[in-house]
Design an enzyme around this catalytic site. Structure first.
Site, short mmCIF file in Angstrom:
data_model
loop_
_atom_site.label_atom_id
_atom_site.label_comp_id
_atom_site.label_asym_id
_atom_site.label_seq_id
_atom_site.Cartn_x
_atom_site.Cartn_y
_atom_site.Cartn_z
N GLY A 163 52.37 17.75 45.38
CA GLY A 163 51.71 18.05 46.64
C GLY A 163 50.34 18.68 46.47
N GLU A 274 51.11 7.21 39.69
CA GLU A 274 49.75 7.48 40.15
C GLU A 274 48.76 7.38 38.98
OE1 GLU A 274 50.58 10.15 44.06
OE2 GLU A 274 49.91 11.21 42.30
N ASN A 289 55.81 10.08 41.20
CA ASN A 289 56.59 10.67 42.30
C ASN A 289 57.92 9.94 42.35
OD1 ASN A 289 53.51 10.79 44.00
ND2 ASN A 289 54.58 12.57 43.19
N ARG A 291 60.42 9.46 44.28
CA ARG A 291 60.98 9.46 45.64
C ARG A 291 60.19 8.45 46.49
NH1 ARG A 291 56.55 11.69 47.87
NH2 ARG A 291 55.51 13.38 46.77
#
Length: 449
Positions: A163, A274, A289, A291
């Site tokens: 995040g 990413e 990530n 999820r």
């Protein structure tokens, strides 16, 4: 297939999962906080159960209460959505221990990829290119030594969590101690882990991410990339697919490397890798990530693949029905994150009553939201109100459609970021497809922020 799934999340992603389950004939039970008692997911789910008071630490992060809710209600699986417990290996392991299916990767794979340093090591071993970086650092002395080897400017990043927490650009040795201390305090508070690592800074980089799906039978596909270069303080505000200026051959190369890399570590379900791209289209792995992503709808619109349904089928043990040659990319999609923030006041979060809510419509327009007129935005959670997603035959048409949809979108009662997005969609750097990760910071004045 599952007969009942418990949803351990809230807001628009809970609505999104309920809709997918209903179309698959699966009953849903929403685990909600007291603050969300009157929310749209509670109204829409087949059943609901309160798991604690408003603060997320006492409800959406309360593992014993969520597990108890699932067992009492007879749920066979838990969908964690994104955020909260979606990337918590302990939660995934506890689910397995009590014979509940966690809709996501295994705790082991999540633990490998959740630690940013071990993820770099695993993906480097699988053949993905990396920017020069360090091991986990916990003291200022060892960090100073490592910084001298990397050179300035450099990036400070959290070893755990995500995040954008803890990410800092350090331009010179003079500011290193201050920035390191600030970043370490932030990640210790956010993740209960003060580990940081250093990575060489890549100026004017573009941020792209590859969506992958892998099942328990050795099958895997990639679904192309999303460009997430429009970021404010390392938080994405707009995403699009395909990425402007990315050659199709390079998309295929990165995608195939990504799916082979995750299969090497035994990863299953949906995930996103990413990367940073430099001016010469050289790419470097950043993190994964483990999820569903907030921005998954842009991939769904250009591939016609329902990612939530695919997650559920994989978790139920079904083989992927898709082969790589079946994935066709068509048109262009853009997503704007509409948040309860005042962009002209440094994006200060807002709460309050939604007095009027009128979402846009028409061809190629999708709105994922939990809002309704009369809904009161609580103070306990993130400020995301809605995701406005458009699709069109090409990028120019998608930009025009997004501009039209933003003009139609009415949310009254509290400030939102709709005016900011209207300015962003008219900015020439964005229109030319040249946005980079520090674009919003460097063009703040012209964007009115």
């Amino acid at each position: 297939m599952f007969r009942k799934i418990l949803i351990a999340n809230r807001g628009e992603i809970a609505v999104r999962i309920i809709r997918a389950c209903r179309e698959m004939g699966i009953r849903t039970i929403i685990a909600h906080s007291e603050a969300d008692r009157d929310s749209l997911p509670v109204r829409m789910a087949d059943e609901h159960i309160c798991i604690g008071p408003g603060p997320s630490g006492k409800s959406y992060l309360n593992i014993p209460n969520i597990i108890s809710a699932a067992l009492i209600s007879g749920a066979e699986a838990i969908h964690p959505g994104y955020g909260f417990l979606s990337e918590n290996p302990s939660f995934a392991q506890i689910c397995a221990d009590v014979n509940l299916t966690f809709i996501g990767p295994s705790a082991t794979a999540m633990a490998i990829m959740g630690d940013k340093v071990s993820a770099r090591e695993a993906m480097a071993a699988a053949g993905l290119p990396m920017l020069p970086g360090t091991r986990v650092l916990r003291t200022l002395a060892e960090a100073r030594e490592a910084a001298r080897e990397i050179g300035f400017p450099l990036m400070l990043k959290a070893a755990a969590g995500g995040g954008g927490r803890g990410i800092r650009l350090v331009n010179s040795p003079d500011e290193f101690e201050r920035v390191f201390t600030l970043a370490q305090n932030e990640v210790r508070e956010a993740f209960r882990d003060d580990g940081l690592y250093l990575e060489r800074y890549l100026p004017r980089a573009r941020h792209i991410e590859i969506q992958v799906l892998a099942d328990h039978h050795g099958n895997g596909v990639h679904l192309g990339e999303r460009n997430c270069s429009c970021q404010r303080r390392n938080q994405k505000v707009l995403e699009e697919s395909p990425s402007p200026l990315l050659p199709p051959e390079l998309r295929q190369e990165i995608g195939m490397k990504a799916i082979r890399a995750v299969q090497q570590i035994g990863y299953t379900n949906a995930g996103t890798l990413e990367f940073l791209l430099d001016d010469e289209n050289r790419y470097y792995f950043m993190e994964m990530n483990t999820r569903l992503q907030v921005e998954h709808p842009v991939t769904e619109l250009v591939t016609s693949v329902d990612l939530v349904k695919e997650q559920i089928r994989i978790a139920a043990g079904e083989p992927l029905r898709l082969k790589q040659e079946d994935i066709q990319f068509r048109g262009h999609a853009i997503e704007c994150r509409i948040t309860a923030e005042d962009a002209e006041a440094d994006f200060r979060p807002q709460t309050g009553l939604v007095e009027k809510y009128l979402p846009p419509g028409g061809p190629g327009v999708r709105v994922d939201s939990h809002l309704y007129a009369g809904y009161s935005v609580p103070p306990h959670y993130d400020s995301l109100l809605a995701k406005l997603i458009v699709w069109a035959e090409d990028r120019d048409a998608a930009i025009a459609r997004m501009q039209r949809a933003l003009d139609e979108f009415i949310i009254e009662g509290l400030p939102t970021t709709i005016p900011f997005h209207q300015r962003l969609l008219r900015h020439q750097v964005f229109i030319r497809g040249e946005a980079y990760t520090r674009f919003l910071q460097e063009e703040a004045a012209s964007l009115g922020i």
